[in-house]
Write an enzyme that holds these catalytic residues in place. Structure first.
Site, PDB file in Angstrom:
ATOM      1  N   VAL A   1     -22.972 -48.072   0.345  1.00 30.30           N
ATOM      2  CA  VAL A   1     -22.431 -46.817  -0.158  1.00 30.30           C
ATOM      3  C   VAL A   1     -21.754 -47.035  -1.503  1.00 30.30           C
ATOM      4  CG1 VAL A   1     -20.792 -44.956   0.332  1.00 30.30           C
ATOM      5  CG2 VAL A   1     -22.092 -45.986   2.201  1.00 30.30           C
ATOM      6  N   SER A   2     -22.084 -46.199  -2.467  1.00 34.98           N
ATOM      7  CA  SER A   2     -21.413 -46.119  -3.762  1.00 34.98           C
ATOM      8  C   SER A   2     -21.293 -47.489  -4.423  1.00 34.98           C
ATOM      9  CB  SER A   2     -20.052 -45.444  -3.569  1.00 34.98           C
ATOM     10  OG  SER A   2     -19.448 -45.148  -4.800  1.00 34.98           O
ATOM     11  N   GLY A   3     -20.068 -47.978  -4.633  1.00 32.21           N
ATOM     12  CA  GLY A   3     -19.845 -49.255  -5.294  1.00 32.21           C
ATOM     13  C   GLY A   3     -20.376 -50.445  -4.514  1.00 32.21           C
TER      14      GLY A   3
ATOM     15  N   GLY B   1     -23.380 -50.466  -3.514  1.00 32.48           N
ATOM     16  CA  GLY B   1     -24.804 -50.444  -3.825  1.00 32.48           C
ATOM     17  C   GLY B   1     -25.332 -51.736  -4.422  1.00 32.48           C
TER      18      GLY B   1
ATOM     19  N   VAL C   1     -26.508 -44.859  -0.261  1.00 32.33           N
ATOM     20  CA  VAL C   1     -25.893 -43.541  -0.356  1.00 32.33           C
ATOM     21  C   VAL C   1     -25.074 -43.521  -1.640  1.00 32.33           C
ATOM     22  CG1 VAL C   1     -24.343 -41.872   0.713  1.00 32.33           C
ATOM     23  CG2 VAL C   1     -25.802 -43.322   2.153  1.00 32.33           C
TER      24      VAL C   1
END
Length: 132
Positions: A89-91, A93, A113
């Site tokens: 998720v996000s950072g 990734g 995500v």
């Protein structure tokens, strides 16, 4: 937990097929559990590490995204897990991408995500659009 890459703090909840939930920025294992709760209640086992530099995992465990991907593989080794679904998720990734790219035989599926995928500063055109 002690791994070949260094210590990694993690949470392990649920039963069933394992999912590695890699948290974003401003979180840790706690954010990983929240992000994957919908999977846990549907029969999956959630393994949620704190990425290097977050909560109880020292930055020395993985200072680059490549090292962070390798650290996630080292955690799987320490837990005796051969293959896993990865939810990043996000950072989180980049660590998820590196794990999948460098250890493809360990990742059965990769779900991103809002995964960060642009290295470095935001390009000028995008900066004008998104930064007021």
């Amino acid at each position: 937990m002690s791994t070949a890459s260094g210590p990694i703090e993690y949470a392990d909840r649920g039963r069933g097929e394992p999912v590695l939930s890699v948290h974003g920025t401003f979180g840790g294992w706690d954010q990983g559990l929240v992000a994957a709760e919908f999977l846990r209640v549907n029969g999956y086992r959630i393994i949620a590490p704190s990425r290097p530099g977050y909560l109880g995992t020292p930055l020395s465990t993985g200072q680059t995204f490549t090292q962070q991907g390798d650290a996630m593989a080292a955690l799987l080794d320490a837990l005796g897990i051969d293959r896993i679904i990865v939810l990043a998720v996000s950072g989180g990734g980049p660590a998820g991408y590196e794990l999948a790219a460098r250890h493809a035989d360990r990742v059965s599926r990769l779900v991103q995500v809002d995964g960060v995928c642009i290295p470095g500063p935001i390009p000028g055109a995008a900066a004008h659009r998104f930064i007021a």
